[in-house]
Design a protein around this motif. Sequence first.
Motif, PDB file in Angstrom:
ATOM      1  N   PHE A  63       0.839  -1.202   0.000  1.00 38.20           N
ATOM      2  CA  PHE A  63       0.000   0.000   0.000  1.00 38.20           C
ATOM      3  C   PHE A  63       0.870   1.246   0.000  1.00 38.20           C
ATOM      4  CE2 PHE A  63      -2.387  -3.356   2.088  1.00 38.20           C
ATOM      5  CZ  PHE A  63      -3.573  -3.327   1.368  1.00 38.20           C
TER       6      PHE A  63
ATOM      7  N   GLN B  94       3.549   0.519  -2.523  1.00 39.84           N
ATOM      8  CA  GLN B  94       2.886   0.200  -3.779  1.00 39.84           C
ATOM      9  C   GLN B  94       3.516   1.014  -4.922  1.00 39.84           C
ATOM     10  OE1 GLN B  94      -1.532   1.221  -4.979  1.00 39.84           O
ATOM     11  NE2 GLN B  94      -1.515  -0.475  -3.537  1.00 39.84           N
TER      12      GLN B  94
ATOM     13  N   ASP C 124       0.461  -3.676  -6.576  1.00 37.68           N
ATOM     14  CA  ASP C 124      -0.194  -3.686  -5.260  1.00 37.68           C
ATOM     15  C   ASP C 124      -0.057  -5.039  -4.558  1.00 37.68           C
ATOM     16  OD1 ASP C 124      -1.903  -5.185  -6.762  1.00 37.68           O
ATOM     17  OD2 ASP C 124      -3.697  -3.974  -6.339  1.00 37.68           O
TER      18      ASP C 124
END
Lengths: 77, 77, 158, 158
Positions: A7, A11, A17
Motif C-alpha cells: 500500500f 505500492q 499492489d
Amino acid sequence: MIRLLLFAEFQEQAGTDQVEIDQAGLTVAELKSWLKQEYRFTSLDQTMIAINETYANETDVLKDGDVIALIPPVSGG
Amino acid sequence: MIRLLLFAEFQEQAGTDQVEIDQAGLTVAELKSWLKQEYRFTSLDQTMIAINETYANETDVLKDGDVIALIPPVSGG
Amino acid sequence: MSERLFDIQDTPLSMEEVVRKVTRRECGAIATFIGTVRELTHGKRTLKLEYQAYKPMAIKMLEQIGQEVEEKWPGSTIAITHRVGTLDITEIAVIIAVSTPHRKAAYEANEYAMERIKQIVPIWKKEFWEDGTKWVGDQLEQTPYPKGKPDVKGEDND
Amino acid sequence: MSERLFDIQDTPLSMEEVVRKVTRRECGAIATFIGTVRELTHGKRTLKLEYQAYKPMAIKMLEQIGQEVEEKWPGSTIAITHRVGTLDITEIAVIIAVSTPHRKAAYEANEYAMERIKQIVPIWKKEFWEDGTKWVGDQLEQTPYPKGKPDVKGEDND
C-alpha cells in the motif's frame, strides 16, 4: 506461496499492489530483512506487518497460504 | 404601558402569552412582588426577568414601552 | 444504504446516514465528528488528497475500536465510515457518530475513537501540493508506533 | 434555506444544513452535537416533548454563545439551531456544529456551547408522560441559576 500486499509508498515503489513470495518459515523480522534486500524498500523499520489482517509480532512465523501486508504508519482520519 | 411576555408554566397559569401592565417605575424586585400578589404566580423566586430581551438585575427600573419577559429556569438543549 | 456500523467507501459520505445508524430511542445525545480536507496545513496549500485503505483489515480495526468504545462507555453505540479515493478541499474524509444516553460520554467516546483511528486503522493519506506529492503518516503528523507497533489493545489511550 | 448561524425553527432540523454553515476551506475538523428526544429518563417513559422559546431573545443568547466560543477558540466557526414545537421520540431538538482548524478545539467548543445553552438561552421543555405533563427546567435536571441569575458573561464555564 504467500501473498504480500503493498500500500501507499510501497505500492508506488514496487509498481504493483501485490507480489507472491515463497518465504514460508521466515519470522516477521526475517521477512523485513529479506524485503530490504530483495525490493530495496526504504522505511521498513517503521512499518508493521499484518498476517491475515492482524498486526503481527516480530517473532511470528509466516506460513504457506498467509496473506501478508506491509503497514507503514497510518494516516487516516 | 409595559408589555409582559409569559412562557412555559407562567403562560399556562395565566392562560395567555402576554399581558399589559402599567407599572413603570418599579424595580425588577418590586415587579416580582407585585406579580406574586396580582397573578399569584408560584416559583417567581427562581425566575429571571428580561427587559427588552436582556437579562435584568433586581435593581433595574421598568420604563414605559419596555417589553418584559418572565424567564423561568431554562431547559433547552 | 449500507447498515454496516463500520465501513470504508469510495463515494461521498452522508452524515444523515451515519447518524441514522446510531439513533436509538434510549439515547438523547449524538456526538459526531466530521474530518474534512483542509486547504492549508502549516501554511502549505493542499490541492487534493488521496486516501487508500487495506479495506478488510481497516474494517476489522474499526470494529475493534467499536468494541473498545462500547466497553469503556457502556450503553453507547458507535458508527464510523471512512472515505477512500481522491478528495477535494472541504470533502468529508471520515464521519464518527456516537450515541449515548448522556452527553458527556458521547463527546469522550467520539474523541477516543478518532485517536484510535489515527493509531491502528490501515488507511493512508497522500497529499497533493503545488510542488509535489507525499504519502504522509510519518513524523509529519506524529511519531508513529512509539512502542514499536500500534497499540492494538488500547491500554494507552485513557 | 436560512443562512443564520443561530436560529430557532419549528420544522425538523437538518444536520447537513447546519454543518454546511460552518464548513470552510481552512478547517479540517467539524464537531457536531445532536440532542434527540430520549424515551426513558430515570426509568420514566416520555411520550413526546414540547419546546417553547422566547425566540428573539433566544437567538440573541445563541449569538452571544457564538461570540464567547470565537473568543475562547480563535479560528472557530459555530452554528446552532434549536427546534421548537412538538417533538416525537428520536426527533432532533438541537444541533450544534463547530468547525476548527484542529480537532481538539472542535470538541471542546461544542461541549462548551451546549453547557451555555442549558444556562442562558430562554427555551423551555415540556415533558409529556403517560401520567401527566410538566414544564421542566428546575431541580429535575440541575440547580438553576446558582448565582441568582444566569451567568451571562460566561466566566464560570472554563
